[in-house]
Design an enzyme around this catalytic site. Structure first.
Site, PDB file in Angstrom:
ATOM      1  N   ASP A 113      45.698  37.724  38.724  1.00 44.14           N
ATOM      2  CA  ASP A 113      44.675  37.506  37.693  1.00 44.14           C
ATOM      3  C   ASP A 113      44.623  38.587  36.622  1.00 44.14           C
ATOM      4  OD1 ASP A 113      43.631  35.012  38.319  1.00 44.14           O
ATOM      5  OD2 ASP A 113      42.496  35.839  39.994  1.00 44.14           O
ATOM      6  N   ASP A 173      46.049  27.879  37.979  1.00 40.49           N
ATOM      7  CA  ASP A 173      45.360  28.885  37.162  1.00 40.49           C
ATOM      8  C   ASP A 173      46.326  29.960  36.653  1.00 40.49           C
ATOM      9  OD1 ASP A 173      44.047  27.682  39.365  1.00 40.49           O
ATOM     10  OD2 ASP A 173      42.325  28.997  39.205  1.00 40.49           O
TER      11      ASP A 173
END
Ligand code: GLY
Length: 388
Positions: A113, A173
């Protein structure tokens, strides 16, 4: 040909509803007021040591997260967007202050992330200020993220947790984190970041999509030979369902891959994802999706305003690569819906702008709440709507 006055009035009225432009100035004014309020709420909140960024407002409380949380970059990003729109030095000061709190994450090799964390904060900061220190953080973060790429699988590993459930998990994602890698190649001239990004994107096209162009949430790879172990969900309703935010990440991710590479395979993929989303029978008329396109209780299921904001922002960009103005119109409808039915009342909800997002329904977490990333992509979409 004669028209009755009534018909003319009806036509004019339809035009004001569908042709109405979102009032960007008014939206940013409201955003400034809310974020001012949020800054005062942060001062008053029960902030634990290390907590740096607001993530949500749940059970009557403003919740902040530590810098290693995947959402830590969105609040600094919101501050950068406020500065970008207003040019007000006050927002520059706040953006710098909250961005600096994430500095150590450039060395974090434990998550995929880093794109969200570092690109939304330092990436926007560098774009707007050209501060050389920001540039170094972006490059180091890209190096850290690259360590998660495996030549055997040809993809970047998303998570290190739940080792009993999967071996080499990759979530859709992850497409969002490629932007950081493309940027690092532009900043350094080192093409290895770019190569990792396109290899990951190519394998994602190959393995992450169903024949209806919806995306799985998680694909688990065999780390030895790159074969697919299984395809499943983590935050969606079911392994075979279309988790709304996952579709939004996919749309945004492939659109940015086309921007960065010019490869029409990515544009084609983005168009196919947009078609899945926009033509889905369960997409409500206001174009703000339920949290999962296949959630069993539709229409009595929570919406996900964050997915809508991400989709709107992506559609504005995709509109720039299309001959029709359909994407721009759809994005405009989403923004108008969000500005009407999904606004927080002033000085409520900890100062978040939007309400009615869903974080992780299967874990009974963050259901029908404000989320920092909904606000971030909402402001981004407003800025994009202003540009075109
Ligand atoms: N990237 C995690 C989420 O969308 O919830």
């Amino acid at each position: 040909m004669k028209y009755s006055l009534g018909l003319i009035l009806v036509l004019l009225n339809i035009n004001t509803i569908y042709g109405q432009k979102i009032n960007v100035k008014r939206e940013f004014k409201f955003a400034e007021e809310q974020v001012n309020y949020m800054l005062s709420e942060i001062e008053r909140a029960d902030v634990k040591p290390g907590q740096v960024s607001p993530r949500t407002f749940e059970n009557g409380k403003l919740k902040l997260v530590v810098s290693k949380d995947w959402t830590s970059g969105f609040f600094p990003g919101v501050l950068w967007y406020l500065y970008e729109y207003t040019g007000d030095a006050k927002w520059l000061t706040q953006a710098k202050k909250f961005t600096a709190k994430l500095e150590k994450e450039q060395f974090n090799k434990g998550t995929h992330d880093l794109g969200f964390m570092i690109y939304c904060s330092y990436g926007n900061g560098f774009r707007l200020t050209k501060d050389e220190n920001y540039k170094e953080v972006i490059i180091q973060a890209a190096k850290s993220l690259s360590t998660r790429f495996s030549p055997q699988t040809g993809v970047i590993r998303s998570w290190d947790h739940h080792k009993d459930v999967w071996q080499f998990p990759v979530i859709i994602d992850n497409m969002m984190n490629l932007e950081l890698l493309f940027e690092a190649t532009k900043l350094t001239g080192d093409s290895s970041f770019y190569k990792i990004a396109v290899t990951h994107a190519n394998n994602t096209i190959k393995n992450h999509f169903r024949s209806d162009n919806s995306s799985y949430h998680v694909v688990d790879y065999n780390p030895e030979n790159g074969s697919v172990n299984k395809k499943m969900t983590h935050q969606g309703y079911a392994d075979e369902s279309a988790w709304a935010r996952g579709q939004a990440w996919a749309l945004y991710g492939f659109t940015l891959c086309f921007r960065e590479t010019g490869n029409r395979a990515y544009l084609n993929q983005a168009n196919k994802i947009a078609s899945f989303i926009l033509n889905h029978p369960n997409l409500p008329k206001d174009l703000v999706p339920y949290w999962d396109f296949n959630a069993p209780g539709i229409p009595a299921e929570p919406r996900d305003a964050s997915a809508a904001a991400i989709i709107a922002s992506a559609l504005y960009e995709l509109a720039g690569y299309s001959n029709s103005d359909m994407y721009k119109k759809k994005a405009g409808t989403i923004l108008r819906s969000l500005s009407k039915g999904y606004h927080s009342p002033a000085k409520k909800n900890g100062g978040f702008i939007l309400i009615h997002s869903t974080g992780h329904k299967p874990a009974k977490s963050e259901i029908d709440v404000p989320l920092a990333y909904a606000d971030y992509y909402y402001l981004e979409a407003l800025l994009r709507s202003n540009r075109k």
